[in-house]
Design an enzyme around this catalytic site. Structure first.
Site, PDB file in Angstrom:
ATOM      1  N   ARG A   1      -2.075   4.524   9.042  1.00 12.67           N
ATOM      2  CA  ARG A   1      -1.066   3.910   8.170  1.00 12.67           C
ATOM      3  C   ARG A   1      -0.221   4.938   7.429  1.00 12.67           C
ATOM      4  NH1 ARG A   1      -2.499  -0.928   4.580  1.00 12.67           N
ATOM      5  NH2 ARG A   1      -0.255  -0.951   4.795  1.00 12.67           N
TER       6      ARG A   1
ATOM      7  N   CYS B   1      -1.141  -7.806  -1.031  1.00 12.06           N
ATOM      8  CA  CYS B   1      -0.866  -6.744  -0.046  1.00 12.06           C
ATOM      9  C   CYS B   1       0.484  -6.928   0.645  1.00 12.06           C
ATOM     10  CB  CYS B   1      -1.913  -6.747   1.055  1.00 12.06           C
ATOM     11  SG  CYS B   1      -3.573  -7.056   0.496  1.00 12.06           S
TER      12      CYS B   1
ATOM     13  N   HIS C   1     -10.021  -2.488  -1.407  1.00  9.14           N
ATOM     14  CA  HIS C   1      -9.122  -2.012  -2.452  1.00  9.14           C
ATOM     15  C   HIS C   1      -9.511  -2.649  -3.792  1.00  9.14           C
ATOM     16  CE1 HIS C   1      -5.899  -1.372   0.822  1.00  9.14           C
ATOM     17  NE2 HIS C   1      -6.081  -0.181   0.277  1.00  9.14           N
TER      18      HIS C   1
ATOM     19  N   ARG D   1      -9.886   4.750   0.448  1.00 11.63           N
ATOM     20  CA  ARG D   1      -8.483   5.063   0.734  1.00 11.63           C
ATOM     21  C   ARG D   1      -7.789   5.893  -0.352  1.00 11.63           C
ATOM     22  NH1 ARG D   1      -6.520   1.050   4.264  1.00 11.63           N
ATOM     23  NH2 ARG D   1      -8.219   0.491   5.655  1.00 11.63           N
TER      24      ARG D   1
ATOM     25  N   ASP E   1       0.786  -1.230   0.000  1.00 15.88           N
ATOM     26  CA  ASP E   1       0.000   0.000   0.000  1.00 15.88           C
ATOM     27  C   ASP E   1       0.818   1.281   0.000  1.00 15.88           C
ATOM     28  OD1 ASP E   1      -2.541  -1.204  -0.132  1.00 15.88           O
ATOM     29  OD2 ASP E   1      -2.324  -1.816   1.958  1.00 15.88           O
TER      30      ASP E   1
HETATM   31  C1  CIR Z   1      -5.796  -2.079   6.053  1.00 13.75           C
HETATM   32  O1  CIR Z   1      -7.007  -1.986   6.327  1.00 13.75           O
HETATM   33  O2  CIR Z   1      -5.171  -1.144   5.564  1.00 13.75           O
HETATM   34  C2  CIR Z   1      -5.100  -3.388   6.333  1.00 13.75           C
HETATM   35  N1  CIR Z   1      -5.678  -3.993   7.495  1.00 13.75           N
HETATM   36  C3  CIR Z   1      -5.212  -4.307   5.151  1.00 13.75           C
HETATM   37  C4  CIR Z   1      -4.515  -3.791   3.934  1.00 13.75           C
HETATM   38  C5  CIR Z   1      -4.667  -4.688   2.773  1.00 13.75           C
HETATM   39  N2  CIR Z   1      -3.878  -4.242   1.695  1.00 13.75           N
HETATM   40  C6  CIR Z   1      -4.188  -4.401   0.411  1.00 13.75           C
HETATM   41  O3  CIR Z   1      -5.283  -4.833   0.090  1.00 13.75           O
HETATM   42  N3  CIR Z   1      -3.302  -3.984  -0.469  1.00 13.75           N
END
Ligand code: CIR
Length: 256
Positions: free
Chosen positions: A86, A251, A164, A134, A67
């Protein structure tokens, strides 16, 4: 072909990571570490060199390293994560990105623009970007402008139901997409080969193509079989503890 992969070890604090599915329970940290090690092994078996970064205790979700940056064959783009808890993770990826990209190949998404790499799907030199909770319009605008500067292109995909873009759709090269739910009918992918993900295995829409092989989460036999039937070698690896935090296979790494 991918040569490099960057991953980040999960932190003990991952039990406090963001989740939309608290009913799945808290992740078991020890098991998550074992699964992370197996994930790295699966990647290595695809012929990539893996750089493993240390855990960041102050960021429970930092193992979802995808991310915070988008890595392309021409440039790297440090994102501006839309999840407040984050956002600071991006500062911790720069040093590593600088080892692989020259200073003038590194770009940044800036506030008020937000963007997370999970919303970006690379299809050759074109990048689909999901507009999500996001990733906002301004982030997408900046991102496409950067891509165009390097002779690449991008376009927005709307999404309504998933976290996402790549939660629901992923590219397996050879003009083949794994599509689930709201992405099955999307104009963008209609003329390509589509592997339809059954609703009861929706989590497995998030698989990764790595140098001709496809890494698939374990316990999703229908999806694994569909991908085999499409002609790919399948490697399965368990991500149960990451699923508890809405995280999937893509991810957990940056691939370039
Ligand atoms: C979040 O909500 O940001 C994390 N718990 C999960 C991120 C997952 N990332 C992705 O799909 N690239």
């Amino acid at each position: 072909m991918f040569k490099h992969v960057i991953v980040r070890k999960p932190a003990r604090s991952m039990i406090d990571g963001i989740t939309s599915a608290p009913e799945l329970g808290k992740p078991d940290y020890e098991l998550a570490v074992k699964q992370h090690d197996a994930y790295i092994e699966a990647l290595r078996s695809c012929g990539v060199e893996v750089t493993e970064l240390p855990a960041l205790e102050e960021y429970p979700d930092a193992c979802f390293v995808e991310d915070v940056a988008v890595v392309t064959r021409k440039c790297a783009i440090i994102t501006n994560p839309g999840a407040a808890s984050r956002n600071g993770e991006k500062e911790h990826i720069m040093e590593t990105i600088k080892k692989f990209y020259k200073e003038d190949q590194i770009e940044y998404i800036k506030a008020p623009g937000t963007l997370e790499g999970g919303d970006v799907m690379m299809v050759g030199d074109h990048f689909y970007v999901g507009r999500s909770a996001r990733t906002n319009e301004e982030g997408i605008h900046q991102f496409i402008e950067i891509l165009e500067k390097y002779g690449l292109s991008g376009s927005e995909v709307t999404l309504e139901k998933v976290l996402h873009l790549k939660t629901g759709v992923n590219y397996l090269e050879n003009d083949t997409f794994l599509v689930s739910g709201e992405f099955i009918e999307k104009e963008e992918f209609k003329n390509s080969k589509l592997i339809l993900i059954p609703d009861d295995e929706a989590y497995a829409a998030n698989c990764i193509w790595v140098n001709g092989k496809v890494i698939v989460p374990s316990s999703f036999p229908k999806v694994a079989q569909l991908i085999r039937e499409a002609g790919y070698e399948v490697i399965t690896t368990d991500t149960s503890e990451y699923r508890k935090l809405d995280g999937g296979l893509s991810c957990l790494s940056l691939r370039f």
